[in-house]
Design a protein around this motif. Structure first.
Motif, PDB file in Angstrom:
ATOM      1  N   ASP A 306      -1.409   5.422  -0.691  1.00  0.00           N
ATOM      2  CA  ASP A 306      -1.817   5.600   0.700  1.00  0.00           C
ATOM      3  C   ASP A 306      -2.183   7.061   0.931  1.00  0.00           C
ATOM      4  N   PRO A 307      -3.193   7.286   1.764  1.00  0.00           N
ATOM      5  CA  PRO A 307      -3.894   6.351   2.649  1.00  0.00           C
ATOM      6  C   PRO A 307      -5.147   5.701   2.061  1.00  0.00           C
ATOM      7  N   VAL A 308      -5.295   5.690   0.741  1.00  0.00           N
ATOM      8  CA  VAL A 308      -6.492   5.104   0.145  1.00  0.00           C
ATOM      9  C   VAL A 308      -6.519   3.597   0.416  1.00  0.00           C
ATOM     10  N   ILE A 309      -7.668   3.084   0.840  1.00  0.00           N
ATOM     11  CA  ILE A 309      -7.846   1.644   0.998  1.00  0.00           C
ATOM     12  C   ILE A 309      -8.204   1.094  -0.376  1.00  0.00           C
ATOM     13  N   CYS A 310      -7.201   0.598  -1.041  1.00  0.00           N
ATOM     14  CA  CYS A 310      -7.352   0.179  -2.431  1.00  0.00           C
ATOM     15  C   CYS A 310      -6.217  -0.775  -2.753  1.00  0.00           C
ATOM     16  N   GLY A 311      -6.508  -1.818  -3.521  1.00  0.00           N
ATOM     17  CA  GLY A 311      -5.468  -2.770  -3.876  1.00  0.00           C
ATOM     18  C   GLY A 311      -4.298  -2.127  -4.575  1.00  0.00           C
ATOM     19  N   HIS A 312      -4.564  -1.107  -5.398  1.00  0.00           N
ATOM     20  CA  HIS A 312      -3.486  -0.467  -6.142  1.00  0.00           C
ATOM     21  C   HIS A 312      -2.526   0.287  -5.233  1.00  0.00           C
ATOM     22  N   SER A 313      -3.000   0.831  -4.119  1.00  0.00           N
ATOM     23  CA  SER A 313      -2.085   1.530  -3.222  1.00  0.00           C
ATOM     24  C   SER A 313      -1.075   0.550  -2.644  1.00  0.00           C
ATOM     25  N   GLY A 314      -1.528  -0.660  -2.304  1.00  0.00           N
ATOM     26  CA  GLY A 314      -0.593  -1.685  -1.843  1.00  0.00           C
ATOM     27  C   GLY A 314       0.325  -2.159  -2.947  1.00  0.00           C
ATOM     28  N   GLU A 315      -0.214  -2.311  -4.166  1.00  0.00           N
ATOM     29  CA  GLU A 315       0.622  -2.698  -5.304  1.00  0.00           C
ATOM     30  C   GLU A 315       1.745  -1.690  -5.525  1.00  0.00           C
ATOM     31  N   ALA A 316       1.387  -0.409  -5.492  1.00  0.00           N
ATOM     32  CA  ALA A 316       2.378   0.634  -5.740  1.00  0.00           C
ATOM     33  C   ALA A 316       3.483   0.586  -4.700  1.00  0.00           C
ATOM     34  N   ARG A 317       3.108   0.403  -3.445  1.00  0.00           N
ATOM     35  CA  ARG A 317       4.116   0.309  -2.383  1.00  0.00           C
ATOM     36  C   ARG A 317       5.056  -0.864  -2.637  1.00  0.00           C
ATOM     37  N   ASN A 318       4.500  -2.019  -2.974  1.00  0.00           N
ATOM     38  CA  ASN A 318       5.323  -3.204  -3.171  1.00  0.00           C
ATOM     39  C   ASN A 318       6.245  -3.069  -4.378  1.00  0.00           C
ATOM     40  N   LEU A 319       5.729  -2.534  -5.482  1.00  0.00           N
ATOM     41  CA  LEU A 319       6.583  -2.325  -6.652  1.00  0.00           C
ATOM     42  C   LEU A 319       7.702  -1.332  -6.346  1.00  0.00           C
ATOM     43  N   ALA A 320       7.368  -0.286  -5.602  1.00  0.00           N
ATOM     44  CA  ALA A 320       8.368   0.730  -5.269  1.00  0.00           C
ATOM     45  C   ALA A 320       9.482   0.146  -4.408  1.00  0.00           C
ATOM     46  N   GLU A 321       9.118  -0.664  -3.432  1.00  0.00           N
ATOM     47  CA  GLU A 321      10.134  -1.239  -2.549  1.00  0.00           C
ATOM     48  C   GLU A 321      11.059  -2.184  -3.324  1.00  0.00           C
ATOM     49  N   VAL A 322      10.499  -2.995  -4.217  1.00  0.00           N
ATOM     50  CA  VAL A 322      11.331  -3.912  -4.989  1.00  0.00           C
ATOM     51  C   VAL A 322      12.224  -3.137  -5.962  1.00  0.00           C
ATOM     52  N   ALA A 323      11.713  -2.044  -6.506  1.00  0.00           N
ATOM     53  CA  ALA A 323      12.483  -1.271  -7.483  1.00  0.00           C
ATOM     54  C   ALA A 323      13.836  -0.841  -6.928  1.00  0.00           C
ATOM     55  N   LEU A 324      13.891  -0.557  -5.633  1.00  0.00           N
ATOM     56  CA  LEU A 324      15.158  -0.130  -5.026  1.00  0.00           C
ATOM     57  C   LEU A 324      16.203  -1.228  -5.067  1.00  0.00           C
ATOM     58  N   THR A 325      15.785  -2.482  -5.192  1.00  0.00           N
ATOM     59  CA  THR A 325      16.725  -3.606  -5.283  1.00  0.00           C
ATOM     60  C   THR A 325      16.956  -4.032  -6.720  1.00  0.00           C
ATOM     61  N   ARG A 326      16.360  -3.325  -7.664  1.00  0.00           N
ATOM     62  CA  ARG A 326      16.454  -3.708  -9.066  1.00  0.00           C
ATOM     63  C   ARG A 326      17.042  -2.602  -9.929  1.00  0.00           C
ATOM     64  N   GLY A 327      17.966  -1.831  -9.364  1.00  0.00           N
ATOM     65  CA  GLY A 327      18.699  -0.861 -10.163  1.00  0.00           C
ATOM     66  C   GLY A 327      18.047   0.487 -10.315  1.00  0.00           C
ATOM     67  N   PHE A 328      16.900   0.726  -9.680  1.00  0.00           N
ATOM     68  CA  PHE A 328      16.267   2.043  -9.711  1.00  0.00           C
ATOM     69  C   PHE A 328      16.672   2.783  -8.443  1.00  0.00           C
ATOM     70  N   ASP A 329      17.319   3.946  -8.607  1.00  0.00           N
ATOM     71  CA  ASP A 329      17.751   4.681  -7.430  1.00  0.00           C
ATOM     72  C   ASP A 329      16.900   5.915  -7.172  1.00  0.00           C
ATOM     73  N   ASP A 330      15.886   6.141  -7.994  1.00  0.00           N
ATOM     74  CA  ASP A 330      14.929   7.225  -7.763  1.00  0.00           C
ATOM     75  C   ASP A 330      13.546   6.656  -8.022  1.00  0.00           C
TER      76      ASP A 330
END
Length: 713
Positions: A306-330
């Motif tokens: 973000d703020p790029v309008i690009c599918g990868h920017s949304g992908e990165a956000r979604n992967l990052a949010e899930v990572a916090l629930t999967r044992g990644f604390d940074d």
């Protein structure tokens, strides 16, 4: 290097930034990683040498201070597990046991088998627990249970080897209690106790261990007659569920009640209610673990965020949010400074419309380094140098790069530098390729007579630990293009790409699109001067590759234009051109300020959603993220083409037309707007939503990260 703070975007985008370690600790950490030089790189066991009171395989499964890096050194979780599996004889024929007393020749013959010879000395006592660190606590439980039942007894030969002032006796006690102390670390691994109840006293404190589901296993069983093991199903310490398969020494000596529920079923990996991975890193003299305050696992995503309008920017956000629930604390997104994105002419969202990231996610935008005349070099060096810092600070890291050029390039270069300095062996890299990586670089380079660029991109891609494509279409495109490079350059990229490239679809935050509030939908439409089912929606980048010119022509030729307006939501390089094309038509509306929160509302309220993408030299649609988002949000049917990977995103739930044919597109608009009954529209919406749920970000994350994901709870 700068970190993007809340004020930069008007919302809180950062979680925490952390502080750099003192220099003396950095030097100590670098020295602590020199152990890797004793191992065979790529295969995992220790180098062949002379070993005291054991062989190299006994020593290969000692519980090191950084087991995450130890596992990666073997090639990953599956590869590591295969080694102790073979060592302990899983899936292999039994071997003849030593006689009583054993002869020297028997020892020599046994050592050549590279098999576990029993608990006969100190080098053996940690190996039974090695499986735990790769998530196979069931294997460790079976090995420990068998050793307790079959190798110890009550007679004169009740110990299986040299006790050495109590070494084997203390192993028996610890294993029987279900609390194994990890040498040099503030951790006790929790395993199935051999006793139903036990009491440990530490000064004035008492730790009680109580089990349910316990079964007695008599000692001195013959090999092959040992009763089946029991496995830990749940564990609580003082009423609180354990977040990990271990407790600290402070917890043990502090006393309390440890309850362990045992059962006959194997519980491992993400099927368990107890997080199964054991601690892997020592931080600042303390154990790094889920239940403690030290950072132990990091995810870095190198991406156009973000703020790029690009599918990868949304992908990165979604992967990052899930990572916090999967044992990644940074969790960190490494991306480009805002001025660089603006200067590149990329389509950008309004800064005040960007949703905040969760605490624990940091967005970093490293500033350019140096005063080179060529700005690209300064910015890529900024990214590379920051990645080098992250790869050399001792934190186990998974790094995902999205777009091979330049993001995979800087990742591989940073890791090469880290490993040249004796660091980075606890880093796992994943490169995710999209179609434009191939069309923009590989195909274009070959067509222009510059195959070296194409070969270099493929070599960089394959230099990563995991290579993934965003769709089957993209994977096929990669393999096909690799064949072209091989024919010109004499390389063998195609064979390796076919064997190694797997599929990882874009992760979608399904919860952000499902069942939008009807009141909010109506309010959003009212603000825009729209009515429910009163408009045909295009919501994507405004570019010819998205077929926006065909859509405008088709809409004008359709009978449905009398029923619905055309809403073009987005920005892009052809925005002015499309506005000129639609000039004078009051039925066509352009919206350039649609934010993330408004997207599902506009999608839900539309009569139909059109994305008539077509193949272009500069871009081919390799999936269709916006289509999946629309299918989740509900509303009218999707109209699209069979370009690239679009069929994988919509299945058989969309109205498909030939790319680049406005007449067919006009007929599809009329069918969607005028020809479908209310029941047909509801049925189509339900089927589309059911299909789109397969791209939920949690499932995609777990498939992409594989052995590195640890579900919470």
């Amino acid at each position: 290097m700068s970190t993007l703070h809340a004020g930069d975007l008007g919302r809180a985008e950062c979680g925490h930034t952390g502080q750099r370690r003192p220099l003396h600790r950095q030097r100590r950490d670098r020295r602590s990683r020199h152990w890797v030089n004793a191992f065979e790189l790529g295969t995992g066991p220790l180098e062949r040498s002379d070993y005291y009171e054991g062989g190299r395989w006994n020593y290969s499964f000692r519980l090191l201070h950084d087991m995450a890096a130890r596992i990666e050194l073997a090639g990953g979780g599956c590869e590591f597990v295969a080694m102790p599996d073979a060592f302990f004889g899983f899936g292999r024929p039994p071997v003849r046991q030593l006689g009583r007393p054993p002869f020297g020749g028997e020892y020599g013959a046994g050592m050549t088998l590279d098999r576990f010879e029993g608990l006969n000395n100190e080098p053996d006592i940690e190996a039974p627990y090695a499986h735990r660190y790769a998530g196979r606590t069931d294997r460790a439980a079976e090995i420990v249970h068998t050793a307790l039942a079959c190798q110890f007894g009550t007679g004169p030969d009740g110990l299986p080897g040299n006790d050495d002032s109590g070494a084997l006796s203390s192993w028996y006690v610890s294993a029987s209690l279900g609390l194994f102390p990890v040498a040099g670390q503030n951790a006790f691994l929790v395993n199935a106790p051999a006793f139903a109840n036990a009491q440990l006293r530490f000064g004035g404190n008492e730790l009680l261990i109580e089990t349910t589901g316990h079964r007695e296993a008599p000692l001195a069983q013959e090999a092959g007659t040992c009763p089946p093991p029991r496995f830990v199903h749940t564990a609580t310490l003082n009423g609180k569920p354990l977040d990990a398969g271990f407790i600290s020494g402070n917890d043990v000596s502090g006393g309390g009640l440890l309850r362990i529920e045992l059962g006959p079923n194997r519980r491992r990996g993400r099927r368990s209610s107890v997080r199964r991975r054991s601690p892997t890193v020592i931080e600042g003299g303390r154990l790094g673990g889920v239940a403690m305050s030290q950072r132990i696992r990091r995810l870095v995503i190198v991406v156009r965020a973000d703020p790029v309008i690009c599918g990868h920017s949304g992908e990165a956000r979604n992967l990052a949010e899930v990572a916090l629930t999967r044992g990644f604390d940074d969790v960190r997104l490494l991306t480009w400074p805002l001025p660089a994105l603006q200067a590149a002419g990329l389509p950008l969202k309004p800064l005040d419309s960007i949703l905040p990231y969760s605490a624990g996610i940091t967005v970093e935008r490293p500033e350019p380094v140096g005063d080179y005349r060529v700005p690209d070099g300064r910015y890529t060096l900024g990214l590379t140098s920051r990645l080098y810092e992250l790869f050399t600070d001792g934190v186990p890291t998974v790094c995902i790069s999205m777009y091979l050029t330049p993001h995979a390039n800087v990742t591989v270069e940073a890791l090469r530098g880290a490993r040249a300095s004796g660091s980075g062996f606890d880093v796992t890299t994943i490169a995710k390729a999209v179609g434009s990586d191939i069309t923009n670089i590989v195909r274009t380079s070959i067509d222009q007579g510059r195959p070296g660029a194409a070969a270099f991109l493929l070599a960089t891609f394959l230099a990563n630990d995991r290579c993934v494509a965003v769709s089957h279409y993209t994977r096929d495109l990669i393999v096909e293009s690799a064949h072209r490079v091989d024919r010109i350059c004499g390389t063998r990229f195609a064979e390796e790409c076919a064997a190694r490239v797997t599929i990882s679809y874009p992760p979608i935050d399904t919860g952000a699109y499902l069942d939008p509030d009807p009141v909010r939908v109506d309010e959003a439409l009212r603000r825009r001067g729209l009515e429910r089912d009163g408009y045909l929606l295009f919501l994507s980048r405004v570019t010819l590759a998205k077929g926006i010119d065909d859509l405008i022509a088709a809409y004008r030729a359709s009978a449905g234009r009398e029923r619905v307006r055309l809403v073009v939501a987005g920005t892009g390089p052809e925005l002015d051109q499309m506005r000129a094309l639609a000039a004078g038509d009051e039925r066509i509306v352009f919206l350039t300020d649609v934010g993330d929160e408004e997207k599902p509302l506009l999608m839900n309220g539309c009569a139909a959603f059109a994305l008539p993408s077509k193949p272009r030299p500069e871009f081919v649609e390799t999936f269709g993220i916006a289509l999946v988002e629309k299918m989740l949000a509900g509303g009218g049917p999707v109209i699209t083409t069979t370009t690239g990977g679009i069929p994988e995103s919509v299945g058989d739930t969309a109205i498909e037309v030939a790319a680049g044919e406005p007449a067919g597109l006009a007929a599809a608009i009329d069918h969607a707007v005028l020809g479908m009954t209310a029941d047909e529209r509801r049925t189509a919406s339900r089927r589309a939503r059911e299909y789109a749920l397969r791209f939920d970000r949690v499932a995609v994350f777990d498939g992409l990260i594989e052995d590195h994901a640890v579900p919470a709870g």
